[in-house]
Motif scaffolding. Structure first.
Motif, PDB file in Angstrom:
ATOM      1  N   LEU A 256      -4.750  -0.763  10.153  1.00  0.00           N
ATOM      2  CA  LEU A 256      -4.787  -1.581   9.214  1.00  0.00           C
ATOM      3  C   LEU A 256      -4.750  -1.080   7.686  1.00  0.00           C
ATOM      4  O   LEU A 256      -3.560  -1.583   6.962  1.00  0.00           O
ATOM      5  CB  LEU A 256      -6.138  -2.162   9.089  1.00  0.00           C
ATOM      6  N   ALA A 257      -5.070   0.025   7.505  1.00  0.00           N
ATOM      7  CA  ALA A 257      -4.851   0.766   6.284  1.00  0.00           C
ATOM      8  C   ALA A 257      -3.736   1.083   6.192  1.00  0.00           C
ATOM      9  O   ALA A 257      -2.938   0.852   4.992  1.00  0.00           O
ATOM     10  CB  ALA A 257      -5.828   2.068   6.277  1.00  0.00           C
ATOM     11  N   GLU A 258      -2.867   1.746   7.122  1.00  0.00           N
ATOM     12  CA  GLU A 258      -1.669   2.152   7.006  1.00  0.00           C
ATOM     13  C   GLU A 258      -0.511   0.929   6.634  1.00  0.00           C
ATOM     14  O   GLU A 258       0.385   1.156   5.868  1.00  0.00           O
ATOM     15  CB  GLU A 258      -0.996   2.777   8.370  1.00  0.00           C
ATOM     16  N   THR A 259      -0.870  -0.203   7.165  1.00  0.00           N
ATOM     17  CA  THR A 259       0.101  -1.259   7.031  1.00  0.00           C
ATOM     18  C   THR A 259      -0.184  -1.925   5.431  1.00  0.00           C
ATOM     19  O   THR A 259       0.529  -2.058   4.696  1.00  0.00           O
ATOM     20  CB  THR A 259       0.040  -2.433   8.032  1.00  0.00           C
ATOM     21  N   ALA A 260      -1.523  -2.269   5.198  1.00  0.00           N
ATOM     22  CA  ALA A 260      -2.077  -2.866   4.047  1.00  0.00           C
ATOM     23  C   ALA A 260      -1.724  -2.186   2.866  1.00  0.00           C
ATOM     24  O   ALA A 260      -1.603  -2.545   1.677  1.00  0.00           O
ATOM     25  CB  ALA A 260      -3.252  -3.230   4.030  1.00  0.00           C
ATOM     26  N   ILE A 261      -1.620  -0.596   3.038  1.00  0.00           N
ATOM     27  CA  ILE A 261      -1.232   0.151   1.697  1.00  0.00           C
ATOM     28  C   ILE A 261       0.066  -0.098   1.511  1.00  0.00           C
ATOM     29  O   ILE A 261       0.626   0.084   0.097  1.00  0.00           O
ATOM     30  CB  ILE A 261      -1.335   1.697   2.139  1.00  0.00           C
ATOM     31  N   CYS A 262       0.942  -0.921   1.853  1.00  0.00           N
ATOM     32  CA  CYS A 262       2.305  -1.207   1.462  1.00  0.00           C
ATOM     33  C   CYS A 262       2.348  -2.432   0.759  1.00  0.00           C
ATOM     34  O   CYS A 262       3.265  -2.827   0.243  1.00  0.00           O
ATOM     35  CB  CYS A 262       3.327  -1.409   2.774  1.00  0.00           C
ATOM     36  N   HIS A 263       1.273  -3.124   0.777  1.00  0.00           N
ATOM     37  CA  HIS A 263       1.131  -4.380   0.001  1.00  0.00           C
ATOM     38  C   HIS A 263       1.440  -4.161  -1.604  1.00  0.00           C
ATOM     39  O   HIS A 263       0.815  -3.112  -1.924  1.00  0.00           O
ATOM     40  CB  HIS A 263      -0.168  -5.174   0.184  1.00  0.00           C
ATOM     41  N   SER A 264       1.880  -5.315  -2.266  1.00  0.00           N
ATOM     42  CA  SER A 264       2.087  -4.915  -3.814  1.00  0.00           C
ATOM     43  C   SER A 264       0.771  -5.322  -4.562  1.00  0.00           C
ATOM     44  O   SER A 264       0.655  -5.097  -5.827  1.00  0.00           O
ATOM     45  CB  SER A 264       3.094  -5.780  -4.251  1.00  0.00           C
ATOM     46  N   ASP A 265      -0.353  -5.747  -4.040  1.00  0.00           N
ATOM     47  CA  ASP A 265      -1.578  -5.747  -4.709  1.00  0.00           C
ATOM     48  C   ASP A 265      -2.018  -4.509  -5.348  1.00  0.00           C
ATOM     49  O   ASP A 265      -2.314  -3.672  -4.389  1.00  0.00           O
ATOM     50  CB  ASP A 265      -2.750  -6.436  -3.771  1.00  0.00           C
ATOM     51  N   PRO A 266      -2.115  -4.402  -6.479  1.00  0.00           N
ATOM     52  CA  PRO A 266      -2.762  -2.824  -7.046  1.00  0.00           C
ATOM     53  C   PRO A 266      -4.196  -2.620  -6.598  1.00  0.00           C
ATOM     54  O   PRO A 266      -4.454  -1.407  -6.692  1.00  0.00           O
ATOM     55  CB  PRO A 266      -2.844  -3.302  -8.558  1.00  0.00           C
ATOM     56  N   GLU A 267      -5.057  -3.543  -6.120  1.00  0.00           N
ATOM     57  CA  GLU A 267      -6.450  -3.503  -5.730  1.00  0.00           C
ATOM     58  C   GLU A 267      -6.457  -2.791  -4.203  1.00  0.00           C
ATOM     59  O   GLU A 267      -7.541  -2.630  -3.756  1.00  0.00           O
ATOM     60  CB  GLU A 267      -7.362  -4.753  -5.827  1.00  0.00           C
ATOM     61  N   ARG A 268      -5.407  -2.727  -3.516  1.00  0.00           N
ATOM     62  CA  ARG A 268      -5.457  -2.376  -2.178  1.00  0.00           C
ATOM     63  C   ARG A 268      -6.031  -1.026  -1.839  1.00  0.00           C
ATOM     64  O   ARG A 268      -6.694  -1.058  -0.830  1.00  0.00           O
ATOM     65  CB  ARG A 268      -4.052  -2.623  -1.364  1.00  0.00           C
ATOM     66  N   PHE A 269      -5.866  -0.182  -2.681  1.00  0.00           N
ATOM     67  CA  PHE A 269      -6.170   1.166  -2.593  1.00  0.00           C
ATOM     68  C   PHE A 269      -8.059   1.303  -2.566  1.00  0.00           C
ATOM     69  O   PHE A 269      -8.422   1.797  -1.754  1.00  0.00           O
ATOM     70  CB  PHE A 269      -5.760   2.332  -3.438  1.00  0.00           C
ATOM     71  N   ALA A 270      -8.364   0.607  -3.425  1.00  0.00           N
ATOM     72  CA  ALA A 270      -9.711   0.475  -3.726  1.00  0.00           C
ATOM     73  C   ALA A 270     -10.469  -0.262  -2.679  1.00  0.00           C
ATOM     74  O   ALA A 270     -11.485  -0.048  -2.154  1.00  0.00           O
ATOM     75  CB  ALA A 270     -10.168  -0.290  -5.172  1.00  0.00           C
ATOM     76  N   LEU A 271      -9.640  -1.573  -2.297  1.00  0.00           N
ATOM     77  CA  LEU A 271     -10.276  -2.352  -1.009  1.00  0.00           C
ATOM     78  C   LEU A 271     -10.772  -1.741   0.076  1.00  0.00           C
ATOM     79  O   LEU A 271     -11.493  -1.520   0.935  1.00  0.00           O
ATOM     80  CB  LEU A 271      -9.551  -3.582  -0.854  1.00  0.00           C
ATOM     81  N   LEU A 272      -9.401  -0.722   0.464  1.00  0.00           N
ATOM     82  CA  LEU A 272      -9.529   0.047   1.644  1.00  0.00           C
ATOM     83  C   LEU A 272     -10.640   1.134   1.504  1.00  0.00           C
ATOM     84  O   LEU A 272     -11.248   1.332   2.711  1.00  0.00           O
ATOM     85  CB  LEU A 272      -8.074   0.784   1.807  1.00  0.00           C
ATOM     86  N   TYR A 273     -10.869   1.539   0.553  1.00  0.00           N
ATOM     87  CA  TYR A 273     -11.769   2.633   0.217  1.00  0.00           C
ATOM     88  C   TYR A 273     -12.954   1.988   0.517  1.00  0.00           C
ATOM     89  O   TYR A 273     -13.970   2.537   1.180  1.00  0.00           O
ATOM     90  CB  TYR A 273     -11.636   3.232  -1.103  1.00  0.00           C
ATOM     91  N   ALA A 274     -13.424   0.859  -0.006  1.00  0.00           N
ATOM     92  CA  ALA A 274     -14.715   0.094  -0.034  1.00  0.00           C
ATOM     93  C   ALA A 274     -14.873   0.038   1.682  1.00  0.00           C
ATOM     94  O   ALA A 274     -16.052   0.157   2.022  1.00  0.00           O
ATOM     95  CB  ALA A 274     -14.677  -1.064  -0.828  1.00  0.00           C
TER      96      ALA A 274
END
Ligand code: URA
Length: 461
Positions: A67-85
């Motif tokens: 999930l993280a490997e794919t979602a990290i390619c999204h353009s939403d700037p919050e993705r890194f923080a959301l994945l960390y949460a």
């Protein structure tokens, strides 16, 4: 506040290393700032602080990494923080990932889905144009993805166009293939890409040869190929012309397209099969274990199309190996058809089932699922161009003819599939397992149908 600097928008390894260190030191998500590239250097005094250290290592489920490997390619700037949460939550509550109703998990899954779809669009809609550089031919394409997917999408083109030199230019990143290795460079502008040349003609011819008037539903076309991609696709200029000549074209289609089956067919098929692994075209992808793609030689003159993988096929990733497959093998043997020389696939490539206790009970694919999966059968058929196709049962027939049909009305005579190829219709082997009356007679009729197909194959292949 801790700042973590990532090398690029899709820097999964950088995120992973940073997230692991932060989680080890129990840094809360609101205390972390994720920075990409050189951005924000001054804000943090130029020098990046070292990553926190000292925490104990911990394991995360494979599904989270995917999930993280794919979602990290999204353009939403919050993705890194959301994945960390989410990582912190998984650490404190093992099994948290299974709660698909959780808003955080849903948001990240929606992002991953958008990324997969963008990759899929890039695979389908990139159009190369030929340019001469230093006496060499190079194929160059312009594409504007919505997300940071170029690195994730590029290996598909390397497999599919292994013998060409090519570059794909996008605003953020360019991908280059020299016949051996992929390299990535800075982004470009549309003006850097060539605009119209002989390769456009090749594409137009190719598109014209696979164009199928029966498929021409404008609504579906817009959905599949959103208008924003049209401007970069030479073949869209052809659509009016193609509609006008549609009837005449249909008769020529099978012959013309068969010429395409050459040495590139295997590479093309492998690339399509690979892409199908990440298919999210309908909700069934979330149910089964994996995509069960077709199997058999790409030069096979005979294609069998079934309904959808069953329980055993879903686990093994191979079509027709369970009880229906075993009956099918027996009938093929009696009809004198060598399965290893045929291509066997399904109208729907994911297992649809209902859970009853520990058992997974097959449930019938609906019209929407058959339509969504039609994309793959079109790809398989464009590459293989089989001389004959056999639809096993009503779902396969629906996929091949583009409408609901009854087996009894079509059985025993040659039919035309959606792409003009010759198709025969018979019952599905699982019908023979279920039927109570005249089991032997029904089985004998099935074998007779297969014998007829074998005889016809001698005439047409
Ligand atoms: N039934 C099908 O239609 N396909 C399979 O692959 C297995 C069972």
């Amino acid at each position: 506040m801790v700042a973590i600097r990532l090398a690029a928008e899709d820097d999964f390894e950088g995120w992973r290393e940073g997230a692991r260190a932060l989680a080890g030191a129990a840094v809360p998500p609101q205390e972390v700032i994720w920075i990409v590239g050189e951005a924000g250097g001054d804000l943090f005094g130029g020098e990046d602080a070292p990553l926190p250290s000292g925490g104990a290592a911990f394991a995360v489920p494979r599904a989270f990494l995917t999930l993280a490997e794919t979602a990290i390619c999204h353009s939403d700037p919050e993705r890194f923080a959301l994945l960390y949460a989410l990582l912190l939550r998984i650490r404190s509550t093992p099994g948290a990932l299974e709660d698909e109703a959780d808003p955080l998990i849903r948001r990240l899954q929606t992002m991953a889905k958008a990324v997969r779809r963008d990759i899929h669009k890039m695979h389908a809609f990139v159009r190369f144009r030929e340019v001469e550089t230093d006496g060499e031919s190079r194929f160059v394409a312009w594409f504007e993805p919505e997300h940071h997917i170029v690195r994730a999408a590029a290996p598909f083109f390397a497999r599919r166009f292994a013998s060409m030199l090519w570059s794909i230019l996008t605003p953020e990143l360019s991908a280059h293939w020299d016949g051996e290795a992929l390299a990535f460079g800075p982004g470009a502008s549309k003006a850097d890409a060539p605009d119209g040349d002989p390769v456009e003609e090749v594409w137009k011819t190719y598109y014209a040869s696979i164009f199928n008037p029966a498929r021409l539903k404008v609504g579906a076309m817009v959905k599949e190929m959103p208008r924003k991609y049209w401007k970069n696709m030479p073949e869209t200029a052809l659509v009016g012309e193609l509609i006008a000549g549609a009837q005449a074209r249909e008769a020529h289609m099978v012959d013309a397209s068969r010429e395409r089956t050459g040495s590139n067919a295997l590479a093309a098929w492998q690339a399509v099969r690979e892409e199908a692994r990440g298919c999210t075209r309908c909700p069934l992808y979330a149910c089964g274990t994996q995509t069960v793609f077709g199997e058999g030689p790409v030069e096979a003159p005979l294609m069998f199309v079934g309904e959808q993988p069953g329980d055993q096929e879903d686990l093994a990733g191979k079509p027709f190996i369970g009880p229906a497959g075993q009956l099918f093998d027996r009938a093929l043997g009696e009809a004198g058809i060598d399965r290893s020389q045929a291509y066997v696939t399904n109208a729907v490539k994911h297992f649809k089932f209902e859970r009853r206790g520990k058992r997974r009970i097959h449930s019938k694919a609906d019209a929407g699922e058959i339509t969504a999966c039609h994309w793959w059968i079109e790809q398989e058929r464009t590459i293989l161009r089989p001389a004959l196709t056999v639809a096993l049962g009503a779902t396969a027939a629906r996929s091949l003819f583009g409408k609901a049909v009854t087996i009894s009305s079509l059985r025993g005579r040659p039919q035309r599939a959606f792409d003009g190829g010759e198709a025969w219709v018979t019952v599905h082997p699982s019908f023979l397992l279920r039927v109570r009356d005249d089991k032997e007679t029904e089985y004998a009729r099935f074998v007779e149908d297969l014998v007829r197909v074998r005889e016809r194959l001698k005439e047409v292949a």
